[in-house]
Structure formats: C-alpha cells, structure tokens
Design an enzyme around this catalytic site. Structure first.
Site, short mmCIF file in Angstrom:
data_model
loop_
_atom_site.label_atom_id
_atom_site.label_comp_id
_atom_site.label_asym_id
_atom_site.label_seq_id
_atom_site.Cartn_x
_atom_site.Cartn_y
_atom_site.Cartn_z
N HIS A 17 -18.89 -47.85 -45.58
CA HIS A 17 -20.06 -47.68 -46.45
C HIS A 17 -19.90 -48.58 -47.69
O HIS A 17 -20.84 -49.24 -48.13
CB HIS A 17 -20.18 -46.24 -46.95
CG HIS A 17 -20.50 -45.23 -45.89
ND1 HIS A 17 -19.77 -44.07 -45.72
CD2 HIS A 17 -21.48 -45.18 -44.95
CE1 HIS A 17 -20.28 -43.36 -44.73
NE2 HIS A 17 -21.31 -44.01 -44.25
N LYS A 41 -27.04 -31.41 -40.48
CA LYS A 41 -25.58 -31.54 -40.44
C LYS A 41 -24.97 -30.48 -41.36
O LYS A 41 -25.55 -30.12 -42.37
CB LYS A 41 -25.14 -32.93 -40.93
CG LYS A 41 -25.49 -34.07 -39.99
CD LYS A 41 -24.91 -35.40 -40.49
CE LYS A 41 -25.24 -36.53 -39.54
NZ LYS A 41 -24.76 -37.85 -40.03
N ARG A 90 -23.41 -50.94 -37.12
CA ARG A 90 -22.00 -51.07 -36.72
C ARG A 90 -21.86 -51.70 -35.34
O ARG A 90 -21.02 -52.52 -35.10
CB ARG A 90 -21.32 -49.70 -36.72
CG ARG A 90 -21.11 -49.14 -38.11
CD ARG A 90 -20.75 -47.70 -38.07
NE ARG A 90 -21.80 -46.92 -37.44
CZ ARG A 90 -21.73 -45.65 -37.15
NH1 ARG A 90 -20.63 -44.99 -37.39
NH2 ARG A 90 -22.75 -45.01 -36.61
N SER A 128 -17.85 -41.14 -40.63
CA SER A 128 -17.30 -40.06 -41.46
C SER A 128 -16.72 -38.96 -40.58
O SER A 128 -15.68 -38.38 -40.90
CB SER A 128 -18.38 -39.51 -42.38
OG SER A 128 -18.88 -40.53 -43.20
N1 COA Z 1 -19.42 -47.59 -42.22
C1 COA Z 1 -18.91 -46.44 -41.78
N2 COA Z 1 -19.68 -45.46 -41.23
C2 COA Z 1 -20.99 -45.68 -41.16
C3 COA Z 1 -21.59 -46.87 -41.61
C4 COA Z 1 -20.74 -47.85 -42.16
N3 COA Z 1 -21.21 -49.00 -42.61
N4 COA Z 1 -22.91 -46.78 -41.40
C5 COA Z 1 -23.14 -45.60 -40.84
N5 COA Z 1 -21.99 -44.93 -40.69
C6 COA Z 1 -21.79 -43.61 -40.09
C7 COA Z 1 -21.83 -42.51 -41.10
O1 COA Z 1 -20.54 -42.24 -41.59
C8 COA Z 1 -22.37 -41.36 -40.30
O2 COA Z 1 -21.31 -40.73 -39.62
P1 COA Z 1 -21.36 -39.20 -39.24
O3 COA Z 1 -22.52 -39.01 -38.31
O4 COA Z 1 -20.05 -39.04 -38.61
O5 COA Z 1 -21.53 -38.43 -40.53
C9 COA Z 1 -23.24 -42.00 -39.24
O6 COA Z 1 -22.87 -43.35 -39.20
C10 COA Z 1 -24.69 -41.85 -39.53
O7 COA Z 1 -24.99 -42.58 -40.69
P2 COA Z 1 -25.69 -42.09 -42.01
O8 COA Z 1 -25.90 -43.35 -42.78
O9 COA Z 1 -24.97 -41.02 -42.70
O10 COA Z 1 -27.05 -41.67 -41.47
P3 COA Z 1 -27.67 -40.30 -41.12
O11 COA Z 1 -28.04 -40.44 -39.70
O12 COA Z 1 -26.87 -39.14 -41.55
O13 COA Z 1 -28.95 -40.35 -42.08
C11 COA Z 1 -31.02 -41.28 -42.94
C12 COA Z 1 -29.86 -41.41 -41.99
C13 COA Z 1 -30.62 -40.69 -44.27
C14 COA Z 1 -31.48 -42.70 -43.21
C15 COA Z 1 -32.13 -40.50 -42.22
O14 COA Z 1 -31.63 -39.29 -41.71
C16 COA Z 1 -33.32 -40.19 -43.11
O15 COA Z 1 -34.05 -41.07 -43.50
N6 COA Z 1 -33.54 -38.92 -43.46
C17 COA Z 1 -34.62 -38.49 -44.33
C18 COA Z 1 -35.79 -37.87 -43.55
C19 COA Z 1 -36.73 -38.92 -43.08
O16 COA Z 1 -37.25 -39.72 -43.82
N7 COA Z 1 -36.97 -38.90 -41.77
C20 COA Z 1 -37.86 -39.82 -41.12
C21 COA Z 1 -37.08 -41.05 -40.68
S1 COA Z 1 -38.10 -42.11 -39.74
#
Ligand code: COA
Length: 166
Positions: A17, A41, A90, A128
């Site tokens: 990140h 989550k 990724r 994560s």
């Molecule tokens: N390095 C390491 N890990 C990474 C990474 C990086 N560069 N990029 C992503 N990851 C991992 C994260 O650690 C996370 O791991 P986990 O699932 O083990 O916790 C996983 O990839 C998912 O990434 P994250 O960036 O945490 O995304 P998310 O899926 O939890 O959330 C949002 C994504 C916040 C963008 C999305 O859920 C959202 O927009 N929510 C708001 C509601 C909304 O608008 N919904 C409509 C969307 S169209």
C-alpha cells in the site's frame, strides 16, 4: 490542485500500500487516503486505529492526508474534491473486480476517473489477510510492514491470545 483519493481497508497498511501512496504523492498535488469502514469485513483494527497507523507511516509525505469513510466511494471522492481514484493492481486476478468497480463508478460519477498503478513486483503477492495469517501463527512479518505497524499487529494478536486464556 489535482487531488486523488486512495481508498481501501488498510487492515493493516502494508509496504505494498505504502508503495502506491508514495508514488501517487509524486504525481498528484494532494492525496487523501480513504479508510473504509467496511461492513463486509471484520477488521483486526478499528477504523480509528487504521487511520492512526496510516498517519504514522505517511507523516513525511506532506501532501498526504488520511480520512475515514463509509458509504459510496464516489461520494467520498466528491467530498474531497478529487477527480481521481487510485487503485493498485497486483496481478491479473485483481483486474476483473477493479475494472467492474471503475466502470460502475464512472457511470455514476462521470467526472471522476480511476487511475491504476501496477503494484511494485516485490509486493505483488501481498495482502493484509496474508500478513495477519502469518502473524496469527507466530511467523515473521517484518518484510511486509513498517516496523511500528508489525509491532502493533504482533501486540494485537498477543492481546487476543491473553483474552482467550483468561
Ligand atoms: N499492496 C498490498 N496489498 C494490497 C494492495 C497493495 N498495493 N492493493 C490491494 N491490496 C490488498 C489489500 O490488503 C486487501 O487485502 P485483504 O482483502 O486481505 O484485506 C485487498 O487487496 C483488497 O484491497 P482493498 O484496497 O482493501 O480493497 P477493498 O476490496 O477492501 O475495498 C473499495 C475497495 C474501498 C475501493 C471498495 O470496497 C469501495 O469502493 N467501497 C465503498 C462502497 C462503494 O462505493 N461501492 C460501489 C463500488 S462500485
């Protein structure tokens, strides 16, 4: 002023990140990290703890700020005056989900674009959850997190174990 939001769960923030944050801070005037209070989550750290950890690791990046959000990402982006959402890719496996989100967000907020940065190869396997799983079983997580964050994860699991044995 070009503002980008970088949203995620950050439970906890990893070096993967951080790599995305640092690179975004170089190409944008202002970066707002959005810590999602993700109802789908069950986080290890509270949203406030995640915000604090991010503030700690980004304290030397002067154009980066950290905020908590719930609800729609595009509403959060609008509230930050951001026209760009940054996401790290990724591997190919991320692509389908990310594309769906980007396309949907673009339909509901045409003024906001999603910018994808390829994750540093060193961290392309990282998540994560993987880090938490290693920590839970006493493995070495120092290569994946800032030292102070690794310490917090270790302490969190130790607290959990203490509670279990009480
Ligand atoms: N390095 C390491 N890990 C990474 C990474 C990086 N560069 N990029 C992503 N990851 C991992 C994260 O650690 C996370 O791991 P986990 O699932 O083990 O916790 C996983 O990839 C998912 O990434 P994250 O960036 O945490 O995304 P998310 O899926 O939890 O959330 C949002 C994504 C916040 C963008 C999305 O859920 C959202 O927009 N929510 C708001 C509601 C909304 O608008 N919904 C409509 C969307 S169209």
């Amino acid at each position: 002023m070009k503002t980008a939001v970088y949203p995620g769960s950050f439970d906890p923030v990893t070096l993967g990140h951080y790599d995305i944050i640092e690179r975004t801070a170089k190409i944008m005037d202002r970066v707002v990290i959005g810590v999602l209070q993700n109802k789908s989550k069950t986080p290890l750290f509270s949203a406030q703890e995640r915000v604090k950890m991010l503030e700690e690791v980004t304290k030397d990046l002067t154009n980066v700020e950290v905020r908590c959000f719930d609800g729609l990402l595009i509403d959060f982006a609008r509230s930050c005056n951001a026209k760009v959402i940054v996401r790290g890719l990724r591997a190919v496996t991320d692509f389908e989900y990310e594309l769906q989100m980007a396309q949907t967000n673009r339909v509901i907020a045409p003024e906001i674009d999603t910018l994808f940065l390829n994750t540093n190869l060193k961290y392309s396997y990282l998540s994560s959850s993987i880090v938490k799983e290693i920590a839970e079983f006493g493995g070495d997580i120092r290569g994946f997190l800032h030292p102070q964050i690794a310490q917090k994860v270790i302490e969190k699991f130790a607290q959990g174990k203490n509670l279990e044995t009480k």
